[in-house]
Design a protein around this motif. Structure first.
Motif: not given
Length: 900
Positions: A73, A77-78, A80-81, A90, A92
């Motif tokens: 996870q 997050d990294d 998508n950032a 994105q 997922n």
């Protein structure tokens, strides 16, 4: 022809395997009772979709699951950032919990295949990964796993399966190098009886548990291990029962000194994830060596480790790092796939029509249209992540496989070294050695604290405590019962047996054994055959008069020699008595002739050099000069320098000859002398006399192969009595001229037979040793025990007990000493002769000059009258004979007459 047949076989097996797996896939799909088909046809999507789905299946509450869930996870997050990775697309990730259920591990990935999921991370176990990979191959959806490390899952069989961590093949290679480093020869592997265990340690052993063993199963197996010889135990376990093995081992006393426990990376994962471990758990694994997937130190890794503590209270294991990198690997592959113009689109499977019908709706499974291209994008990724470089080889293994070697000490652990595929063991991290281009210092591992809190490297084995006795082969000989003999009641005794028993008593462990006679007791058995039977497994060792020779060392391992015994020649000898002419024995006739001639020649030379100046040498040759002048000229006063030089050299020669003569004569008159026509092995090589040798011994092969003695001359003899009879009869009566045997036997033979003796020198250097199978650790330990027996004097006491016998009256006699020959003194005679020749030449030149100076008238008249040469020579010799004073007086009178 051979290649064609092989290829045909492979294709046939592949087709059968494919059909079998296809049936398995269909049966598993029939179990899907809640599948819901998607309506409508496949639609085209934009090259850059807003969202790309990836799936992941694992047990959330498992030891690994608690870590990788957070790590993946965080990775999503990294990604998508960071807009530079997927260009605002994105990523997922959908995670499904398999809840420690093998069935769920298969079903959950199939649920992803109903939806538009481009890749799946998982399952955890190789068994589930195999089944899911068959389905993924049909639907062209890549399966990535960093926990299914079974090395037998090959790309040819599972083209859409990708392992994103190191497989167990490298882990086993690291363990093999550790075992080799410490010189251990045998290990015992403990593993689960499934794909993970069997394929992981197939080369290390065969002690397996059920996939989920009970404590009783573990106890029974460890008791079996404790009864074996090896003390090197490798544990390749699952997290759920691995620690229970050490708990039972502690209970059975198997975590004590002498044991070596090596765990694969499952143990290091537990230590890192659940640190600190409970006291009881950490106490059970003290001294254990474990492997850990190596991840190089980097700024990125340190930053993530610091960040980890804010994400969860669970410890970060290497699996968490690989989970993070696997997500990033997929992100870069997706980006590459989209840059190539790939679409995230799915279509119905070609076999959907065959699966249509019923309530399972199997036709809902879809094929990823760009699966082949996406697979290429994954395999072409080359990036540096938390675990190091993420790049695949042609075999789909990650580059630079490496492991840390850790040692559990106290409440924690320390790294004692590293292993890499191309550098082996080292105390320096592999990336440091590569970047600095430095060579290893030679040290492979740091010191280890072993079980039992000892730093001394364990031997790695003990003698088996399973009730089996070693079968020790002992040659049942017909000769020399002092060495080894089998009594009528079956008891085996002798010097060799006592040495063996004494050596075993010094070992730090008990060695149960039984002595087994080898041979019928009538014919001497071959020791080479006994050694061969040890190699064949008939005997566990050989004890007896087994000579260590090259041929036998190729078949077995030998201990340190406990008897030095080379080959010697024994032959009949006779005692030499004293006689009236014993004083002539020191010199050969040739030596006597040359010595006498030298006396005469040197005496004559000194007379020639001295008689003209010295009144003591005034006797003429015609007057038969006295022996005192010739042989004792050193007692006379010498005047001329030439005479003094010759006399000095001659006195030196006389001193050497006189000393040698005195020493030899003393030995002849004071020591018993034995004479034999055989002087040693050299005599036997040059003549054609028959030679005796011990039956069944290596002596025959040595005489034939090494000394080139024809085998027709060799006569086998069985016992000392046959030795004696053959030597007494001699070649003329069907006997032998000499017997060749080992010195130990010959000394026993001569102890009560004075008419025979050893002639010549010992011409080989051998020894007796105990034989063991190749690589037997007993050979080393018994060798050490033999050295201890030698140092404390017990070996000599055992030898005296069996082999020391009262010598016969001639045992101290010597074989006839060789007479002094001219070849030993020829240098002295040459020097003396040269001195005499040079002195005479100089003397003659001087005399010619004096003759011309003191007798000019006679010389001039001889020239004018051309007198005959004989007259001139006679005149010159008369001058030479004339005293020096008379010559001077005559010359003075002649000068006075000339003046008048």
């Amino acid at each position: 022809m051979g290649h064609s047949a092989t290829c045909s076989t492979i294709l046939t097996r592949s087709e059968e395997a494919a059909e079998t797996e296809k049936m398995k896939w269909i049966l598993l799909l029939l179990l899907l009772c809640d599948a819901v088909p998607l309506q409508g046809q496949t639609t085209n999507v934009s090259p850059r979709p807003q969202v790309v789905n990836i799936g992941s299946v694992f047990s959330f509450k498992s030891l690994i699951g608690k870590v990788i869930k957070v790590a993946m996870q965080a990775a999503v997050d990294d990604v998508n950032a960071n807009p530079t990775v997927l260009n605002n697309t994105q990523l997922n990730i959908i995670m499904h919990d398999t809840k420690f259920n093998g069935f769920m591990s298969i079903m959950e990935p199939l649920r992803f295949m109903e939806n538009e999921t481009v890749a799946i991370i998982g399952p955890q176990r190789p068994t589930s990964a195999r089944v899911v990979s068959h389905v993924a191959t049909e639907l062209k959806i890549p399966i990535l796993s960093f926990t299914a490390t079974d090395p037998t899952m090959s790309p040819r069989q599972f083209p859409f399966f990708i392992r994103t961590s190191q497989n167990d093949l490298f882990q086993m290679a690291a363990i093999a190098d550790i075992v080799h480093h410490y010189g251990w020869r045998e290990v015992i592997a403990i593993y689960g009886d499934d794909d993970y265990g069997q394929n992981g340690v197939a080369a290390l052993g065969d002690n397996s548990f059920a996939p989920e063993p009970t404590r009783e199963n573990i106890t029974n197996l460890l008791i079996k291990v404790a009864l074996s010889e090896s003390r090197i135990i490798v544990v390749h376990a699952y997290f759920i029962w691995g620690l229970e093995v050490f708990n039972v081992a502690q209970y059975l006393g198997m975590m004590s000194s002498g044991y070596v426990w090596i765990a694969t990376n499952w143990l290091s994962t537990i230590i890192e994830t659940n640190s600190p471990l409970p006291f009881e758990t950490i106490n059970n694994i003290q001294g254990v060596i474990a492997l850990r997937l190596h991840t190089p130190d980097s700024v990125m890794k340190k930053s993530f480790v610091q960040r980890w503590h804010n994400l969860t209270n669970v410890g970060l294991s290497t699996y968490g790092l690989y989970a993070y990198d696997t997500v990033w690997l997929l992100a870069h592959a997706i980006d590459d796939y989209l840059r190539r113009g790939g679409n995230v689109s799915f279509s119905k499977s070609p076999i959907a029509s065959e699966l249509r019908g019923g309530n399972l709706h199997l036709d809902a499974l879809k094929v990823f249209d760009g699966g082949d291209i996406f697979l290429e994008s994954i395999l072409e990724v080359d990036r540096v992540g938390l675990t190091g470089r993420m790049k695949f080889t042609k075999d789909r293994n990650l580059v630079n496989p490496a492991f840390d070697v850790i040692n559990v000490i106290g409440t924690g652990h320390r790294t004692i070294g590293y292993w890499s595929d191309h550098l082996g063991l080292s105390v320096t991290p592999p990336e440091v050695m590569e970047n600095t281009s430095s060579s290893s210092s030679g040290q492979k591992l740091h010191s280890v604290v072993w079980p039992g809190q000892t730093t001394q490297n364990p031997r790695g084995w003990v003698f088996s405590n399973n009730g089996r006795h070693l079968r020790i082969g002992v040659p049942n000989r017909y000769r020399f019962e002092e060495v080894v003999s089998v009594q009528s009641n079956g008891i085996i005794t002798g010097f060799c047996v006592d040495v063996f028993v004494a050596a075993l008593s010094l070992l730090p462990y008990a060695v149960p054994f039984e002595l087994v006679a080898f041979g019928n007791g009538h014919d001497n058995p071959s020791n080479s055959e006994l050694v061969r039977l040890i190699t064949a497994g008939v005997f566990d060792a050989g004890v007896g008069d087994i000579t260590i020779i090259t041929e036998r060392t190729k078949m077995a391992d030998f201990t340190q020699p406990y008897v030095e015994s080379g080959l010697v020649v024994v032959a009949p000898v006779r005692k030499l008595g004293s006689s009236a002419m014993a004083f002539l024995r020191p010199f050969t006739p040739q030596m006597w002739l040359i010595a006498a001639s030298s006396f005469l020649i040197v005496g004559a030379v000194i007379w020639c050099l001295e008689h003209k100046h010295n009144d003591e040498f005034e006797a003429l040759l015609a007057d038969k000069f006295s022996f005192s002048t010739l042989f004792f000229s050193h007692r006379e006063t010498t005047v001329s320098n030439l005479g003094r030089i010759v006399l000095l050299i001659w006195l030196f020669v006389v001193l050497i000859i006189n000393s040698s003569y005195t020493a030899s004569l003393t030995s002849i008159l004071t020591v018993h002398q034995l004479s034999s026509p055989i002087k040693g092995i050299e005599t036997l090589e040059t003549n054609n006399d028959p030679i005796g040798y011990p039956q069944g011994s290596f002596v025959r092969d040595y005489l034939v192969n090494e000394l080139r003695i024809h085998e027709s001359r060799l006569v086998p003899l069985r016992s000392p009595e046959e030795y004696e009879k053959a030597l007494r009869d001699g070649p003329g009566k069907g006997g032998v001229a000499a017997v060749v045997d080992e010195r130990a036997y010959i000394e026993l033979f001569l102890s009560n037979r004075c008419e025979f003796g050893i002639v010549g020198q010992e011409f080989t250097k051998n020894g007796w040793g105990f034989a063991f199978p190749r690589n037997s650790p007993l050979a080393v330990d018994v060798s050490t025990a033999i050295l201890q027996l030698s140092e404390n004097g017990d070996l000599q006491r055992i030898r005296d007990k069996w082999l020391l016998r009262k010598a016969c009256s001639l045992q101290g006699a010597e074989i006839e000493v060789d007479r002094l020959e001219l070849k030993s003194f020829w240098g002295l005679f040459v020097v003396c002769g040269l001195a005499c020749v040079v002195a005479l030449a100089v003397y003659i030149v001087l005399m010619i000059r004096k003759y011309g100076r003191h007798c000019p008238v006679e010389a001039e008249v001889s020239i004018r009258r051309r007198s005959s040469p004989s007259a001139s020579i006679h005149s010159f010799l008369s001058f030479v004979k004339e005293k020096e004073d008379d010559v001077k007086a005559r010359s003075s009178r002649e000068r006075q007459l000339e003046d008048i």
